[in-house]
Design a protein around this motif. Structure first.
Motif, mmCIF file in Angstrom:
data_model
loop_
_atom_site.group_PDB
_atom_site.id
_atom_site.type_symbol
_atom_site.label_atom_id
_atom_site.label_comp_id
_atom_site.label_asym_id
_atom_site.label_seq_id
_atom_site.Cartn_x
_atom_site.Cartn_y
_atom_site.Cartn_z
ATOM 1 N N PHE A 264 -59.233 8.567 17.820
ATOM 2 C CA PHE A 264 -58.905 8.420 16.405
ATOM 3 C C PHE A 264 -57.407 8.230 16.192
ATOM 4 N N SER A 265 -56.593 8.735 17.112
ATOM 5 C CA SER A 265 -55.145 8.484 17.026
ATOM 6 C C SER A 265 -54.847 6.997 17.149
ATOM 7 N N GLN A 266 -55.614 6.295 17.973
ATOM 8 C CA GLN A 266 -55.418 4.849 18.127
ATOM 9 C C GLN A 266 -55.855 4.109 16.856
ATOM 10 N N VAL A 267 -56.945 4.585 16.238
ATOM 11 C CA VAL A 267 -57.400 3.987 14.980
ATOM 12 C C VAL A 267 -56.348 4.200 13.899
ATOM 13 N N LEU A 268 -55.788 5.397 13.824
ATOM 14 C CA LEU A 268 -54.740 5.695 12.846
ATOM 15 C C LEU A 268 -53.528 4.802 13.055
ATOM 16 N N HIS A 269 -53.145 4.607 14.314
ATOM 17 C CA HIS A 269 -52.002 3.736 14.618
ATOM 18 C C HIS A 269 -52.277 2.314 14.131
ATOM 19 N N ALA A 270 -53.494 1.817 14.387
ATOM 20 C CA ALA A 270 -53.855 0.469 13.950
ATOM 21 C C ALA A 270 -53.830 0.367 12.432
#
Length: 338
Positions: A264-270
Motif C-alpha cells: 500500500f505504500s507503493q500505491v500511496l506513492h503512485a
C-alpha cells in the motif's frame, strides 16, 4: 486468453453459464428439480479438469464460483437457490477442484522444513514469504510506484475489489466458533475495519470512495474481473466459510496483513506522484499502519499459539502458500497486461 476488461469464454462454456446462472436467482426447489444433476456435476468437473491448462475454462470456473458465493455473501433482492442441495454439490466440486489446483503449486518438500518450536515456526513462515517471488513484486515496486497512469490505477482498484470490498464480512465469518485470545484478535481486526464505530471511516466505505473516484460501475465490478482476481476473492471466501479450513485462513490472513503495508505504500506513492485527490487514498493510508499492527499481533496471538500442533502448522503453511502463490500469479498477470 481473456483479459480483465474483456472476459471472453468459449462457446460451450458460454452456453453452460447461460443455462446455469439464471437458476441461481430462482427458488432452490427449481434447481433441485434439474432433469440431469449428474450431467450438471460432470460439466462442472470437466471445468476443473480443463482449468489447469485452459485459461478460458479457468475463468469460467472461478466466475461461476464467485457468482455462487455471492448468494452466501450478499443479501438477496428476490428468489435465490442458496439452499439447493444440487447447488451445494456443484459448489463443493468447484471448491475441491480449486483447492486441489492450489495444492499443486506447492512443493510438498517445503512442509518438511517446518520447525516444531512455535516461535521458530513464525520466523520460518516469514522467511518463506521473503524468499517467495511475490515479495516486493515489480508490479508494486516498479510499475505502480514509478510508471502507472491514472487509468492503470483504475484497473488495479477494479481487480483489488475482489477482496478489499468485503474484507469485513470475511473477518466476521472467520471468527465463528473461535474463543479466547484468537476471537479477541479477530474482533480487534474487525472493529478496525468498522472504523472503530465511525460509519464514515468503515473501510469498505473508504474503499468505495476510490471506486467512485474512478467511476467504476457495478457492472464492471461484477463482470470485468480477471480469473486470477476472482480466484483471490474465492480463496478468501472458501477458507473463511468452513471451520475445517480455519488454520488455512489464519496463514492466509497472516501473509496478507504482513505484505499489505509495503504494497500500500507503493500505491500511496503512485497516488501522490499523479497528484490525485487526497481523500481517495485514505483507505490505503490507514492500512499502511493498521495492517502492520495487525500482522504483528496476528503472528504473536494467533499463529504462534496454534503452532503447537503439527497439523495446524501444516495447515497454516498451506494457507500462507495459497495466498503467496495465487497473489504471485495475479500480479504477474496484471503486469503482463500493461
Amino acid at each position: 486468453m481473456p483479459t480483465p476488461t474483456s472476459p471472453a469464454r468459449p462457446a460451450t462454456d458460454e452456453e453452460f453459464l447461460a443455462d446455469f446462472l439464471p437458476r441461481l436467482t430462482r427458488p432452490a426447489e427449481e434447481l433441485d428439480a434439474h432433469p440431469d444433476p449428474a450431467a450438471l456435476l460432470e460439466a462442472v468437473a470437466d471445468l476443473g479438469r480443463r482449468a489447469v491448462g485452459d485459461p478460458d475454462a479457468f475463468f469460467t470456473q472461478q466466475y461461476l464460483l464467485s457468482r455462487i458465493y455471492g448468494l452466501h455473501t450478499q443479501l438477496p433482492t428476490g428468489p435465490t437457490a442458496e439452499t439447493s442441495t444440487v447447488l451445494h454439490a456443484v459448489t463443493r466440486r468447484l471448491e475441491q477442484d480449486t483447492a486441489d489446483a492450489e495444492d499443486s503449486w506447492i512443493d510438498p518438500a517445503l512442509y518438511d522444513g517446518m520447525p516444531d518450536d512455535p516461535a521458530a515456526f513464525v520466523a520460518w513462515l516469514k522467511g518463506v514469504a521473503r524468499e517467495h517471488p511475490v515479495f516486493k513484486h515489480p508490479y508494486y515496486h516498479r510499475f505502480l510506484r514509478n510508471e502507472a497512469t491514472p487509468d492503470d490505477l483504475r484497473r488495479f482498484v477494479l481487480q483489488e475489489s475482489s477482496v478489499d470490498s468485503r474484507f469485513d464480512d470475511l473477518l466476521a465469518a472467520m471468527q465463528i466458533g473461535t474463543d479466547g485470545v484468537t476471537k479477541m484478535e479477530i474482533a480487534k481486526n474487525f472493529w478496525d475495519e468498522m472504523g472503530n464505530g465511525n460509519p464514515a471511516e468503515v473501510h469498505t466505505v473508504l474503499f468505495d470512495r476510490i471506486i467512485r473516484h474512478f467511476g467504476i460501475t457495478d457492472e464492471e465490478l461484477s463482470e470485468h474481473l480477471s480469473a486470477e482476481a476472482l480466484l483471490g476473492g474465492n480463496l478468501a471466501v472458501l477458507i473463511c466459510r468452513y471451520r475445517g479450513l480455519f488454520a488455512e485462513a489464519v496463514g492466509h490472513l497472516a501473509i496478507a496483513e504482513w505484505l499489505a503495508p509495503d504494497r500500500f505504500s507503493q500505491v500511496l506513492h503512485a497516488w501522490q506522484r499523479l497528484d490525485l485527490p487526497p481523500d481517495g487514498i485514505t483507505y490505503h493510508k490507514l492500512h499502511i499502519g493498521i495492517d502492520a499492527h495487525h500482522a504483528s499481533a496476528w503472528f504473536a496471538h494467533v499463529v504462534k499459539p496454534m503452532a503447537d500442533s503439527p497439523e495446524a502448522r501444516r495447515a497454516i503453511t498451506r494457507g500462507a502458500l495459497w495466498r503467496l502463490n495465487s497473489s504471485g500469479r495475479y500480479l504477474d498477470r496484471i503486469l503482463n497486461l500493461v
